[in-house]
Scaffold this motif. Structure first.
Motif, PDB file in Angstrom:
ATOM      1  N   MET A 276     125.422 106.965  65.799  1.00  0.00           N
ATOM      2  CA  MET A 276     126.165 105.959  65.032  1.00  0.00           C
ATOM      3  C   MET A 276     126.501 106.545  63.667  1.00  0.00           C
ATOM      4  SD  MET A 276     124.939 102.086  64.105  1.00  0.00           S
ATOM      5  CE  MET A 276     124.014 102.306  62.607  1.00  0.00           C
ATOM      6  N   ARG A 277     127.678 106.261  63.160  1.00  0.00           N
ATOM      7  CA  ARG A 277     128.083 106.693  61.827  1.00  0.00           C
ATOM      8  C   ARG A 277     128.741 105.546  61.078  1.00  0.00           C
ATOM      9  NH1 ARG A 277     128.400 112.516  61.358  1.00  0.00           N
ATOM     10  NH2 ARG A 277     126.280 113.019  61.911  1.00  0.00           N
ATOM     11  N   PRO A 278     128.420 105.264  59.860  1.00  0.00           N
ATOM     12  CA  PRO A 278     127.245 105.799  59.200  1.00  0.00           C
ATOM     13  C   PRO A 278     125.979 105.189  59.788  1.00  0.00           C
ATOM     14  CG  PRO A 278     128.306 104.152  57.826  1.00  0.00           C
ATOM     15  CD  PRO A 278     129.166 104.305  59.035  1.00  0.00           C
ATOM     16  N   GLY A 279     124.865 105.845  59.497  1.00  0.00           N
ATOM     17  CA  GLY A 279     123.587 105.325  59.982  1.00  0.00           C
ATOM     18  C   GLY A 279     122.940 106.220  61.008  1.00  0.00           C
ATOM     19  N   ARG A 280     123.193 107.514  60.901  1.00  0.00           N
ATOM     20  CA  ARG A 280     122.673 108.445  61.916  1.00  0.00           C
ATOM     21  C   ARG A 280     121.155 108.554  61.880  1.00  0.00           C
ATOM     22  NH1 ARG A 280     122.762 113.924  63.856  1.00  0.00           N
ATOM     23  NH2 ARG A 280     122.550 114.848  61.800  1.00  0.00           N
ATOM     24  N   PRO A 281     120.533 108.804  60.704  1.00  0.00           N
ATOM     25  CA  PRO A 281     119.069 108.887  60.704  1.00  0.00           C
ATOM     26  C   PRO A 281     118.438 107.482  60.758  1.00  0.00           C
ATOM     27  CG  PRO A 281     119.966 109.556  58.561  1.00  0.00           C
ATOM     28  CD  PRO A 281     121.108 109.055  59.365  1.00  0.00           C
ATOM     29  N   PRO A 296     118.567 104.351  56.528  1.00  0.00           N
ATOM     30  CA  PRO A 296     119.055 105.401  55.642  1.00  0.00           C
ATOM     31  C   PRO A 296     119.488 104.826  54.291  1.00  0.00           C
ATOM     32  CG  PRO A 296     120.619 104.987  57.433  1.00  0.00           C
ATOM     33  CD  PRO A 296     119.423 104.152  57.708  1.00  0.00           C
ATOM     34  N   ASN A 298     122.133 105.728  52.176  1.00  0.00           N
ATOM     35  CA  ASN A 298     123.545 105.474  51.858  1.00  0.00           C
ATOM     36  C   ASN A 298     123.817 103.995  52.088  1.00  0.00           C
ATOM     37  OD1 ASN A 298     124.404 107.999  51.142  1.00  0.00           O
ATOM     38  ND2 ASN A 298     124.997 108.591  53.221  1.00  0.00           N
ATOM     39  N   ALA A 301     125.449 102.983  55.222  1.00  0.00           N
ATOM     40  CA  ALA A 301     124.594 103.327  56.366  1.00  0.00           C
ATOM     41  C   ALA A 301     123.484 102.288  56.505  1.00  0.00           C
ATOM     42  CB  ALA A 301     124.006 104.721  56.178  1.00  0.00           C
ATOM     43  N   ARG A 368     134.005 105.069  53.607  1.00  0.00           N
ATOM     44  CA  ARG A 368     132.602 105.127  54.031  1.00  0.00           C
ATOM     45  C   ARG A 368     131.645 104.562  52.994  1.00  0.00           C
ATOM     46  NH1 ARG A 368     130.308 110.142  56.809  1.00  0.00           N
ATOM     47  NH2 ARG A 368     128.763 108.517  57.151  1.00  0.00           N
TER      48      ARG A 368
END
Ligand SMILES: Nc1nc2c(c(=O)[nH]1)N[C@H]1C(S)=C(S)[C@@H](COP(=O)(O)OP(=O)(O)OC[C@H]3O[C@@H](n4cnc5c(N)ncnc54)[C@H](O)[C@@H]3O)O[C@H]1N2
Ligand code: MOO
Length: 405
Positions: A276-281, A296, A298, A301, A368
């Motif tokens: 998923m982007r944003p929100g990968r970690p 995360p 950001n 995110a 973003r």
């Protein structure tokens, strides 16, 4: 992404039933059947402002007009019973108790009045404009079953029946911990400090608090901590003692000082990346007695992660279904090329302009940062397996304040 959503959902346990004052039950979900402790209406009463007449006069009025003498007046709240006999009528107000002997109430607009005398005529049905005791709700009737949302109307009905407390699924207690040595909280007045070099105003805690409250959960604790592991660990210990769920923001990336990741990884919280982007970690697990979801840092995110993983789990745990937001299918106003293999969280502007019956959405792809909220009113998660979305294609969007025309 679906896998992580399932992990978070599994972590956040359903809440127990609690009895709360009716006034605190807004938006909660009923956990035990509510039954009526009394009937409604409590007594026969008038549905209109008018004149109460007997059955004998009502029957005679069908073939001839009836001239009746006004012998009294009953207002709403009147406690005494004024018995009525044929040839007489009573002035009666909406909500006033209907006394013995009254067979119908004729609304004043259908009655000719001359001082203390009135004239009624025509076909008046028995019981006209009389709200009979118990006709709406009988003593012991089921008012709401388990799983029902405490809407304003239901709260009103409970109040009308004298119910003062209801058993609902308890709101989850949530703590929010934001991490980052660079964060400065904006405060009003003398305590205000402007960010120094390298520092930024913190936005995630207040944003997440807003979102958590919107799910029907209660934020019981917020704290902002630096990237120091000892400070963070102490803050986690405190937060997990106070809350059912601890949400952290920041410190789960790939840098040298990612405090949440380095501290919790060895303490029961799994760290992962999702498509998923944003929100990968992402990360989730348990700490102390609490469920922990690490988001995360950001801000966009954090918002995307909240919507994808936290909100659905919080709501499910409280069986909470109330939502001012609306999820609709909208047609894309323009074509876009999503990032293949990744679910994209994107804000947009959805409008519904008659005579169209399907809303149209302009997605703010490429914005973003949190500034994407400017002039947008909805968000969408774009499918990972779509390599191109053409104008006119349908996407599912969630609109915060409904879909404006
Ligand atoms: N080499 C790589 N670096 C990064 C990658 C990557 O794949 N390779 N991924 C990036 C992504 S994507 C994200 S998301 C972040 C996640 O990092 P953290 O969770 O550790 O977030 P922080 O580093 O703490 O903060 C990121 C960013 O957000 C600001 N921030 C954090 N908390 C707040 C807050 N409460 N209010 C306002 N702003 C906040 C912070 O100042 C940073 O600018 O990692 C990337 N790096
Ligand atoms: O995936 Mo990060 O979470 O893009 O901002």
């Amino acid at each position: 992404m679906a896998e992580h959503a399932a992990v978070v959902a599994e972590l956040i346990c359903p809440t127990a039933a609690v009895t709360v004052p009716l006034s605190d039950s807004r938006g909660a979900v009923v956990a035990a059947t509510i039954t009526a402790p009394t009937r409604l209406p409590r007594f026969d009463n008038s549905a209109v402002d008018g004149f109460a007449i007997t059955g004998a006069d009502r029957v005679r009025a069908v073939s001839d007009h009836r001239d009746l003498e006004l012998v009294g007046q009953i207002n709403a709240g009147a406690g005494e019973n004024q018995a009525l006999t044929a040839g007489s009528a009573l002035r009666i107000m909406t909500g006033a108790p209907v006394p013995d002997g009254v067979d119908a109430v004729v609304a004043q607009e259908y009655v000719a009045r001359d001082g203390d005398r009135i004239c009624v005529a025509g076909d008046i049905s028995a019981g006209l404009n009389i709200r009979v005791a118990g006709e709406e709700v009988r003593d012991g009737d089921v008012i709401a079953r388990r799983g029902t949302l405490m809407t304003a109307g239901l709260v009103g009905l409970c109040a009308a029946l004298g119910v003062t407390a209801v058993e609902v699924h308890a709101p989850l207690r949530v703590a929010v911990l934001s991490t980052g040595t660079e964060l400065v909280e904006a405060t009003p007045g003398a305590s205000r400090r402007e960010p120094g070099p390298g520092e930024v105003f913190a936005s995630n805690a207040i944003m997440l608090t807003h979102a958590i409250a919107g799910c029907g959960a209660t934020v019981v604790h917020t704290a902002m901590v630096s990237d120091d592991p000892q400070e963070f660990l102490a803050a986690m210990t405190r937060a997990s003692a106070l809350a059912d769920v601890v949400i952290t923001s920041g410190g789960i990336g790939f840098g040298d000082r990612d405090v949440v990741k380095s501290t919790l990884r060895s303490r029961g919280v799994d760290m992962c990346t999702v498509n998923m982007r944003p929100g990968r970690p992402q990360g989730a697990g348990r700490f102390g007695g609490a469920a922990v979801v690490t988001l995360p840092g950001n801000p966009m995110a954090a918002l995307a992660s909240f919507e994808a993983f936290v909100r659905p789990s919080l709501r499910a745990a409280m069986e909470y279904t109330g939502d001012e937001r609306r999820t609709v299918h909208a047609q894309l106003g323009h074509s876009i090329q999503p990032r293949p293999g990744t679910v994209q969280f994107v804000l947009g502007l959805v409008t519904l302009t008659p005579p169209r019956s399907v809303p149209v959405v302009e997605l703010a792809v490429g914005r973003r940062g949190l500034s994407a909220v400017i002039d947008t009113n909805c968000f969408a998660f774009l499918d990972a397996d779509r390599s191109r979305l053409a104008a006119g294609d349908l996407v599912v969007v969630t609109a915060e304040g409904g879909v404006p025309g």
